[in-house]
Design a protein around this motif. Structure first.
Motif, PDB file in Angstrom:
ATOM      1  N   GLU A 243      42.028  40.418  45.495  1.00  0.00           N
ATOM      2  CA  GLU A 243      41.380  39.112  45.695  1.00  0.00           C
ATOM      3  C   GLU A 243      40.755  38.615  44.406  1.00  0.00           C
ATOM      4  N   ALA A 244      40.042  39.493  43.700  1.00  0.00           N
ATOM      5  CA  ALA A 244      39.405  39.080  42.439  1.00  0.00           C
ATOM      6  C   ALA A 244      40.454  38.727  41.387  1.00  0.00           C
ATOM      7  N   LEU A 246      43.479  37.632  41.974  1.00  0.00           N
ATOM      8  CA  LEU A 246      44.114  36.359  42.329  1.00  0.00           C
ATOM      9  C   LEU A 246      43.256  35.175  41.910  1.00  0.00           C
ATOM     10  N   GLU A 247      41.950  35.309  42.050  1.00  0.00           N
ATOM     11  CA  GLU A 247      41.050  34.246  41.575  1.00  0.00           C
ATOM     12  C   GLU A 247      41.188  34.071  40.059  1.00  0.00           C
ATOM     13  N   ARG A 248      41.310  35.209  39.357  1.00  0.00           N
ATOM     14  CA  ARG A 248      41.486  35.129  37.895  1.00  0.00           C
ATOM     15  C   ARG A 248      42.788  34.431  37.533  1.00  0.00           C
ATOM     16  N   GLU A 250      44.327  32.298  39.369  1.00  0.00           N
ATOM     17  CA  GLU A 250      44.191  30.889  39.730  1.00  0.00           C
ATOM     18  C   GLU A 250      43.460  30.113  38.645  1.00  0.00           C
ATOM     19  N   ARG A 251      42.390  30.715  38.065  1.00  0.00           N
ATOM     20  CA  ARG A 251      41.661  30.028  36.991  1.00  0.00           C
ATOM     21  C   ARG A 251      42.548  29.841  35.759  1.00  0.00           C
TER      22      ARG A 251
END
Length: 428
Positions: A243-244, A246-248, A250-251
């Motif tokens: 999850e973390a 994937l956020e990275r 995405e950014r």
């Protein structure tokens, strides 16, 4: 010598030859017919020979002719009774019919005045010298050839230099220039050479800028791609961190999207400026719209945007959308670095024939050595934390302003902060 040299050379020779023929034709029409016969001086010399021959006889006459021959004068012709000329010159029967006849002891001597073109016989008694026009014609021919060659060389030399410079430029030598070879020559061909130098300098500048941009773009694309690759690798090693990671990813994807968008905008800028017909743009109305849009972003940062105009705003001729983007990029950059509770000032005025727009913030300013570089693509100064944009906003603003014939400069204000001044040609 090149083909142009020979074309010019033969053209000048032909022009001089035609001019000489026309002059000769004009002189032949103007010159009196009797001028083709004996010159008055020749007639007087013939009279003298005739009188001397009658009164003192052939010996005294021949002695006088010898003196004249030594002086290289056009001698009268003296034909002896046996039909031979005293100095061996040939006399036509037609001329003999017009000769003056002097009878001495039953023998007939004949005297003829020297006609135009006659020369005295050589001192050695050999063949007569060439007629008078010969040396003049040779000298004229040599002078014409020399003048034509010099003028053809003078005109073709800078053209050869230009041809060599074009070949060098086509071969990739962007530093080639013609100024040193043309020197101080002042004519249209020299102006063409100076125009070539300006063109070559501009091409070199654009190519170097393109190379720097390609290098910077490669660097800017590599960083987020490397971080995305690292995030994917960590996620595979530790599924609990997916999850973390994937956020990275995405950014970094958002940053890539922003970068590509700004690059496309930078690439389309000059293309749109060249293809869109310029229209009158009222800067006061345009800045009101830009300031209104910026206030939404500024309110979230507790920053106030204030616009002040000096009477009726000036009107410029250009592309309104490009100018809007230029002002918007500068204003958003000011809002981005303005501290909370500060004010971003926008001032619109006019100085002479230029419209002046200044945008200033109350931030920490820029180092003096970075004031010019902040308009370069991907440049981030010391006050940038690297989290805002791709570093193309001010570069796009400069391209848009310069496309309208204006200029943009940055300076630090006395109270702290950065001030950007934009000047654009205003309509009367």
């Amino acid at each position: 010598m090149g083909r142009l040299f020979w074309k010019l050379f033969f053209a000048f020779v032909a022009a001089l030859a035609v001019a000489a023929l026309l002059m000769a034709l004009a002189l032949s029409l103007i010159w009196p017919r009797e001028g083709r016969g004996p010159h008055p001086q020749s007639a007087l010399m013939a009279d003298t020979v005739e009188v001397l021959l009658r009164e003192q006889g052939p010996p005294a006459t021949v002695a006088l002719l010898e003196i004249w021959r030594a002086q290289r004068l056009p001698l009268p012709l003296l034909v002896r009774p046996d039909g031979s000329e005293q100095f061996g010159r040939t006399v036509s029967a037609e001329r003999l019919d017009t000769a003056r006849v002097v009878s001495i002891d039953g023998a007939q001597w004949k005297v003829l005045a020297a006609a135009r073109g006659d020369r005295p016989p050589s001192a050695a008694g050999g063949l007569p010298l060439p007629p008078p026009p010969f040396l003049e014609v040779v000298a004229l021919l040599i002078g014409a050839l020399t003048f034509s060659a010099a003028l053809a060389w003078y005109l073709s030399r800078p053209v050869r230099h230009l041809s060599q410079a074009f070949d060098a430029l086509a071969g990739g030598d962007l530093g080639v220039r013609t100024a040193a070879r043309i020197g101080r020559q002042r004519d249209e061909i020299a102006d063409l050479g100076r125009g070539f130098d300006r063109m070559a300098a501009r091409i070199e500048q654009l190519v170097n800028a393109q190379r720097r941009l390609l290098h910077d773009v490669s660097h800017e694309l590599r960083s987020p791609l490397a971080r995305m690759s690292a995030a994917i690798g960590l996620a595979r090693q530790d599924p609990s961190r997916i999850e973390a990671m994937l956020e990275r990813v995405e950014r970094e994807t958002a940053r890539l999207d922003t970068l590509v968008g700004e690059l496309l905008g930078l690439a389309r800028l000059e293309h749109d400026a060249a293809r869109t017909l310029p229209q009158p743009v009222a800067l006061d109305a345009l800045l009101h719209d830009v300031a209104g849009d910026a206030r939404f972003e500024a309110a979230a940062r507790d920053v106030e945007v204030v616009l002040s105009t000096d009477g009726a705003g000036p009107v410029v001729k250009g592309q309104g959308e490009l100018l809007r983007r230029a002002f918007d990029n500068v204003l958003r950059n000011a809002v981005k670095y303005a501290p909370a509770g500060s004010v971003v000032h926008i001032a619109l005025g006019r100085a002479g024939g230029s419209a002046c727009v200044s945008i200033s913030d109350g931030g920490c300013g820029v180092a003096d050595g970075e004031l010019e570089r902040i308009f370069d693509p991907f440049f981030r100064g010391a006050r940038s934390d690297g989290s805002h944009g791709a570093g193309l906003g001010l570069s796009i603003a400069r391209r848009a302003v310069e496309a309208h014939g204006g200029d943009i400069r940055a300076s630090n204000t006395e109270g702290g902060g950065l001030r950007v001044d934009i000047r654009l040609p205003a309509e009367d």
